[in-house]
Design an enzyme around this catalytic site. Structure first.
Site, PDB file in Angstrom:
ATOM      1  N   ASP A  58       0.867  -1.174   0.000  1.00  0.00           N
ATOM      2  CA  ASP A  58       0.000   0.000   0.000  1.00  0.00           C
ATOM      3  C   ASP A  58       0.906   1.226   0.000  1.00  0.00           C
ATOM      4  O   ASP A  58       1.681   1.438   0.938  1.00  0.00           O
ATOM      5  CB  ASP A  58      -0.896   0.004   1.233  1.00  0.00           C
ATOM      6  N   HIS A  91      -6.223   1.601  -3.764  1.00  0.00           N
ATOM      7  CA  HIS A  91      -7.482   1.368  -3.059  1.00  0.00           C
ATOM      8  C   HIS A  91      -7.549   2.059  -1.707  1.00  0.00           C
ATOM      9  O   HIS A  91      -8.639   2.431  -1.271  1.00  0.00           O
ATOM     10  CB  HIS A  91      -7.736  -0.138  -2.910  1.00  0.00           C
ATOM     11  N   ASP A 145      -6.227  -6.899  -3.282  1.00  0.00           N
ATOM     12  CA  ASP A 145      -6.934  -6.255  -2.170  1.00  0.00           C
ATOM     13  C   ASP A 145      -7.985  -5.261  -2.652  1.00  0.00           C
ATOM     14  O   ASP A 145      -8.379  -4.366  -1.917  1.00  0.00           O
ATOM     15  CB  ASP A 145      -5.924  -5.547  -1.259  1.00  0.00           C
TER      16      ASP A 145
END
Length: 917
Positions: A15, A351, A125
């Site tokens: 991330d 995301h 994810d």
């Protein structure tokens, strides 16, 4: 006895920004990459490392450590570092169709330049998966997908389900798009950390693998078992080789392999893939209990979603078509500048970023990126429009009094409507000497300006219905390419005109002229279809809108006779959830504006448009009680919280503007909310009364049909879902569609089949695995939300109303020019095309060539169609292409000198055009 193979894939799900801001995450990335380089140098058994399916991890690392570029390139070429195919790992539903495609295209091109990419549709994810993903990746030459969410292959307590066509018995399955494209799909049934931190101690390893192997075998279709050695921001397991040797010694009947996805997938294909089940279309966790779908990220920090739509629309539907027009006119193509703007935008699409589910610092930086992308896009658009306008032949207008301007339609479809622009009557350039005195003189000279002495005409001198209002002298400046900046005072007027049938990839030219310059000064009488307003009602030839005392309104469609009552009511509920999931307090009754008085005023009325302003101050609870802070501190799961809202209230000012335009079958809705309270959600409700069992929602390269009633396992009282550009209900005879700009969450309520669109949602924590306060996620302050309510016959696809919904966020581009000759006619279309059920997606130049890339998609999932098109320019060839701009079969012209392509249901079609420039 079948020998089991444990495929261990070393990775770290990266991330880019989330519970830490970007730069702090990046420093950890640098440490990971440095450790990886050392591991490859020191451990010959350490085979490879999967870089999470995204190229940007290398870009971020090398920006800080540029001296490693050649080492990294060598490792990628050797297959030790496995990158791509994406540029970033996006949220699929909260970005546009084109953004999904460009993410794939840019990721592949950059990865190839670095040494190669993994042909895996990697969605580890994503908060649900788009139904067209198999078609998208198949067009990129990828026939396998790996994902972590959206489908439920097993039941509670690992009970394998069967007999449900929507789910799979195994973690391996086939996944099929609405067009029929099919890929092998692998679900992280035990998540992408099911092989992390493997022990090297024999006894610990024995217990570890006893548990892990049993969990994997419960879902696997055969002996090839997948174990992901890593997790979110997971540091490198430096003793992985030793851990796998230990595992092999303890369990000799299992082959433990430091594997890769290509190796695992090849082994899986050698098993018995024909025994696998098929899942189809969108995977939104619709067969679960509905509590952990993470769907309410669609309404977290709505301001981010709004800026994203603005940025996407500028690039896709304004800049790129204008740049193509300018290129065909002779301008150079700003390839690198556009790539920078796209990459800057895509960096906001991971995301945890676009979903609004990170800490406040992350989302502040996102707003800067949006601004950067928009600034580049706006500058390129202005330059391109100026280049085309300069080439337009305007010599038919009076050279003394005419002020020509070119109206561009870049939406891809023919368009009519009201256009508003400013026009310079005169400019007075000045130097640094006494600008104030020159302003006063200019102002005095024009103080008697009379708009009645001016008129708007088309290129043939025919008057056009318009309103002209003086704005007065305003400051401006030119930045010439060959001299110092040139400031000026300009006397400007506001021009509002009705334009009709402007071609989808083209323009029309108009001019503001003095009436006394015309040979025959025609007056313009309001044409049929003009807007009337009286009392609290307005109407045109198609619609009548009546506003009630509480600010709700009734819509009468004069075409089909349908009346929709109680539209535009606001609803407010408490929200004790988090950035991921909405949670209404137990026992709370929603508050609404139904029956509450509002101040209603007609603030604008011309034959072209009427605008009613509805104002109210709504007293709402200040926020949740003190229990919520304690529940957050102690990590009480959101669904089990007992907090309630306090009884104290504060006034929330809400101003709604309803606009009805000439010849329009839609009502514009502009809602301005000054949010002064916390822990709540405000929605606008549209009661339809339509008998329908499904809603049609714009998704990624498709208009998805979703059931209004959730699946039987669903227990969450809320059934909110994602939308992109619009949602629509129809009973087959008539329908209502709500288009939006950056309002990505909706729900259809059973009572009256009411469409509810979320406008503002405020929460105080990130949620997920820790305690992270996010005060800015309360979204305090003023929000301006825009929608369009479209009335139509049949459904949104068959009626063609989807076109207007897609056009809603696309601005008109207008550029003023002079009276001059030019190689382009006053009215022109660069690429004329048609096809039932086809939506325009893109017109751009190829990333690696000078070919035009023209893309459409079939919004019908049931009916095939034909694309027919004819360029207005000479071409050296036309060919079928793909999402990644590969050259396919050549296309020939038919008897009418047009090119055609047959498109099946839900087909995405790209065409390459080689212009003869």
């Amino acid at each position: 006895m079948t020998i089991k193979t444990a495929h261990i894939i070393a990775h770290s799900h990266w991330d880019r920004e989330w519970y830490l801001p970007y730069e702090k995450h990046r420093l950890k990335l640098v440490r990971l990459m440095e450790d990886l380089i050392k591991a490859f140098e020191r451990d010959p058994e350490f085979a490879n490392f999967h870089l999470d399916g995204q190229y940007i991890v290398l870009e971020d690392y090398l920006q800080m450590m540029p001296h490693r570029a050649e080492q990294v390139r060598s490792l990628v070429e050797q297959g030790k570092l496995i990158v791509g195919p994406w540029y970033i790992l996006q949220d699929e539903f909260l970005v546009s169709s084109e953004a999904n495609a460009r993410n794939l295209l840019i990721g592949i091109l950059l990865s190839k330049k670095m040494g190669g990419y993994a042909k895996i549709g990697y969605f580890p994810d994503s908060f649900g998966n788009m139904g067209q993903a198999p078609q998208l990746i198949r067009q990129a030459g990828i026939d396998v997908a790996v994902y972590g969410r959206g489908v439920k292959p097993v039941g509670f307590n690992n009970e394998v389900q069967s007999g449900n066509e929507h789910t799979s018995k195994y973690s391996e399955m086939y996944w099929e798009s609405p067009d029929g494209s099919r890929v092998l799909a692998i679900l992280f049934a035990n998540w992408y950390n099911n092989g992390m931190e493997i022990p090297t101690n024999p006894e610990a390893a024995k217990a570890y693998w006893a548990e892990k192997l049993a969990a994997a075998e419960a879902f696997a279709s055969g002996p090839e078992l997948l174990f992901m050695n890593g997790c979110d921001h997971q540091p490198l397991q430096k003793d992985l080789s030793r851990a796998l040797r230990t595992a092999g010694e303890m369990l000799p009947d299992v082959e433990f392999r430091h594997s890769s996805f290509p190796e695992y997938i090849e082994a899986l294909r050698q098993a018995n893939p024909d025994a696998l089940d098929v899942v189809r279309g969108e995977l939104r966790s619709q067969w679960t209990d509905g509590w952990i779908t993470l769907v309410n990220t669609a309404s977290a920090r709505v301001y981010i979603k709004q800026q994203n739509v603005r940025s996407q629309t500028l690039l896709e539907k304004v800049v790129e078509p204008l740049v193509v027009m300018a290129h065909l006119t002779g301008s150079s193509y700003p390839r690198h500048e556009l790539l920078y703007a796209w990459k800057t935008l895509l960096q906001n699409h991971p995301h945890d970023s676009i979903c609004g589910c990170s800490i406040d610092e992350v989302h502040r930086e996102m707003m800067t990126r949006f601004a950067k992308s928009q600034q580049v896009a706006e500058s390129i658009a202005a330059d391109s429009a100026a280049a085309v306008a300069a080439a337009v032949d305007t010599s038919g207008f009076d050279p003394e009094s005419a002020r020509p301007f070119v109206v561009f339609n870049t939406s891809g479809h023919s368009r009519s409507g009201v256009v508003r622009t400013t026009v310079d009557i005169e400019r007075r350039y000045f130097d640094h000497q006494a600008p104030h005195e020159k302003y006063e003189a200019f102002k005095e000279e024009y103080h008697t300006f009379d708009p009645e002495e001016w008129i708007v005409t088309d290129e043939g001198g025919k008057p056009v219905e318009a309103n002209i209002e003086p704005l007065g002298p305003v400051f401006g400046y030119d930045l010439p390419d060959d001299r110092f900046r040139q400031p000026f005072w300009a006397f400007q007027v506001d021009v509002e005109l009705y334009v009709k049938d402007v071609p989808g990839i083209g323009y029309r030219t108009y001019a503001l002229v003095r009436k006394d310059s015309l040979t025959k000064a025609e007056s313009v009488s309001p044409a049929a279809g003009g807007v009337k307003a009286d009392g609290n009602a307005m109407e045109n030839r198609y619609l009548r809108v009546e506003i009630a005392e509480d600010g709700s309104f009734t819509l009468l469609d004069k075409v089909n006779g349908r009346k929709y009552e109680g539209l535009g009511i606001y609803e407010d509920t408490g929200d004790i959830g988090n950035e991921y999931m909405y949670r209404q307090p137990d026992g709370e009754v929603p508050l609404t504006t139904e029956g509450l008085s509002a101040d209603i005023r007609l603030v604008k009325h011309t034959p072209l448009a009427a605008v009613y302003r509805i104002e109210r101050v709504w007293n709402l609870p200040l926020g949740a009680d003190a229990l919520l802070d304690e529940e957050i501190r102690s990590m009480v799961p959101f669904r089990y919280r007992k907090s309630r809202r306090v009884s104290e209230t504060a006034g929330v000012k809400i101003v709604t503007e309803l606009t009805l335009g000439k010849d329009s079958r839609s009502v514009g809705i502009r809602s301005m909310i000054d949010n002064t309270v916390k822990d709540h959600r405000i929605r606008m409700l549209f009661k339809t009364g339509l008998a329908a069992d499904h809603v049609m929602a714009d998704s990624i390269y498709e208009v998805a049909r979703r059931p209004i009633q959730p699946e039987a396992a669903w227990s969450n009282p809320s059934n909110a879902q994602h939308q992109n550009a619009f949602i629509s209900l129809s009973d087959g005879i008539a329908g209502l569609t709500v288009a939006n700009q950056g309002l990505n969450e909706y729900e259809v309520l059973p009572a009256h089949n009411t469409m509810a669109v979320t406008l503002v949602r405020g929460v105080r924590e990130l949620g997920d695995w820790g305690v992270f306060a996010t005060p800015e996620a309360q979204c305090l302050g003023t929000h301006v939300l825009e929608m369009e309510l479209i009335s139509h016959d049949a459904d949104v696809v068959e009626s063609g109303a989807f076109i207007e919904a897609y056009q809603f966020p696309v601005p008109w581009t207008v550029h003023q020019t002079g009276v001059h000759g030019g190689k382009l006619p006053a009215n022109h279309t660069f690429l004329e095309w048609e096809g039932d059920h086809l939506a325009f997606s893109a017109l751009k130049l190829g990333e690696e060539n000078e070919d035009l890339m023209f893309r459409v998609f079939n919004v019908s999932s049931a009916a095939p169609t034909t694309l027919s098109f004819a360029p207005s320019f000479q071409v050296n060839g036309v060919y079928e292409s793909t999402i990644i701009e590969e050259r396919g079969e050549e296309m020939g012209r038919n008897e009418q000198s047009r090119y055609t392509a047959e498109l099946g249901p839900a087909k995405i079609q790209t065409v390459g055009i080689r212009p003869a420039l």
